[in-house]
Design an enzyme around this catalytic site. Sequence first.
Site, PDB file in Angstrom:
ATOM      1  CG  ASP A  29      -1.708  -1.285   1.418  1.00 46.54           C
ATOM      2  OD1 ASP A  29      -1.152  -2.365   1.102  1.00 46.54           O
ATOM      3  OD2 ASP A  29      -2.840  -1.222   1.896  1.00 46.54           O
TER       4      ASP A  29
ATOM      5  CG  ASN B 123      -4.002   3.088   2.116  1.00 45.61           C
ATOM      6  OD1 ASN B 123      -3.520   1.966   2.050  1.00 45.61           O
ATOM      7  ND2 ASN B 123      -5.143   3.349   2.724  1.00 45.61           N
TER       8      ASN B 123
ATOM      9  CG  HIS C   9      -9.302   2.744   2.371  1.00 50.63           C
ATOM     10  ND1 HIS C   9     -10.158   3.486   3.160  1.00 50.63           N
ATOM     11  CD2 HIS C   9      -8.476   2.109   3.237  1.00 50.63           C
ATOM     12  CE1 HIS C   9      -9.856   3.302   4.434  1.00 50.63           C
ATOM     13  NE2 HIS C   9      -8.839   2.457   4.509  1.00 50.63           N
TER      14      HIS C   9
ATOM     15  CG  HIS D 105      -6.856  -5.184   0.875  1.00 49.88           C
ATOM     16  ND1 HIS D 105      -5.687  -4.506   0.626  1.00 49.88           N
ATOM     17  CD2 HIS D 105      -7.622  -4.348   1.599  1.00 49.88           C
ATOM     18  CE1 HIS D 105      -5.756  -3.300   1.172  1.00 49.88           C
ATOM     19  NE2 HIS D 105      -6.915  -3.183   1.780  1.00 49.88           N
TER      20      HIS D 105
HETATM   21 FE   LIG Z   1      -7.111  -1.615   3.186  1.00 54.78          FE
HETATM   22 FE   LIG Z   2      -3.990   0.095   3.058  1.00 55.55          FE
END
Ligand SMILES: [Fe+2]
Ligand SMILES: [Fe+2]
Length: 271
Positions: free
Chosen positions: A8, A40, A68, A154
């Site tokens: 990430d 992110n 996300h 994830h």
């Molecule tokens: Fe995540």
């Molecule tokens: Fe993340």
Amino acid sequence: MKILFLGDVMGRAGRAAVVEQLPRLREEWRLDFVVVNGENASGGMGLTGDHARVLLAAGADVVTLGDHAFDQKDMLRFIETEQRVIRPVNYAKEAPGKGARLFEDRRGRKVLVTQVLGQVFMKRAFDDPFSAMDTVLRAHPLGGQAQAIIVDVHCEATSEKMAMGHFCNGRASLVVGTHTHVPTADAMILSGGTGYLSDAGMCGDYDSVIGMEKAEPMRRFVTGMTREKFSPARGAVTLSGVYLETDDRSGHATRIVPVRVGGHLPPSAPV
Ligand SMILES: [Fe+2]
Ligand SMILES: [Fe+2]
């Protein structure tokens, strides 16, 4: 095939480090295929289309997302226009974009990239990740339709990730965890030839709380009170992930090496 997976990317500092370092790593490590988790990369929450373009231009062949995925609203439209962005396969039936897709490296070898969300300790109850991944892997046999298969799992829980690793054993080249932002030390090749790592870690500043400036998360833990928004830490970035070599005929892993370049973590690299 020589493959690099980066965990990430956290905010502006993470993006800048990828832009600065990835072209050199691609060359020095003679990488054939690079996957970067971008969930992110925009302010620590989600990914904008513009920032996805930045990661792709820096040398990512594919960018994966996560829980996300759609925090930045323009991703809802952008993902329909950019095939190289992959969202979780079990996100929601109505979600735009795809959770698995076949790509080609520069020599025409087929690489399947897919991402799946776990269910343990996640904010929302997503669909069963195991049946979702089974469907993807049955449709794309390793060594047949795909010379390499990369699964981004994830999840919060290492137990769920390890179970997914064994579930995909022999059917994927790599099962690598993302989401916790903390790299694990269990890089290995499973009995069936699948490279496995419970978490790739993040491309971010480790002098932080999982990539965020320390003060606010510490305040919330210590006092239970919220004062401001989280913001991504801006100090020295460690690029964290995993390097994998595969056999083109079987698609199985022949070598796996954790990757940590720069920043606060002890270095690790394939060469
Ligand atoms: Fe995540
Ligand atoms: Fe993340």
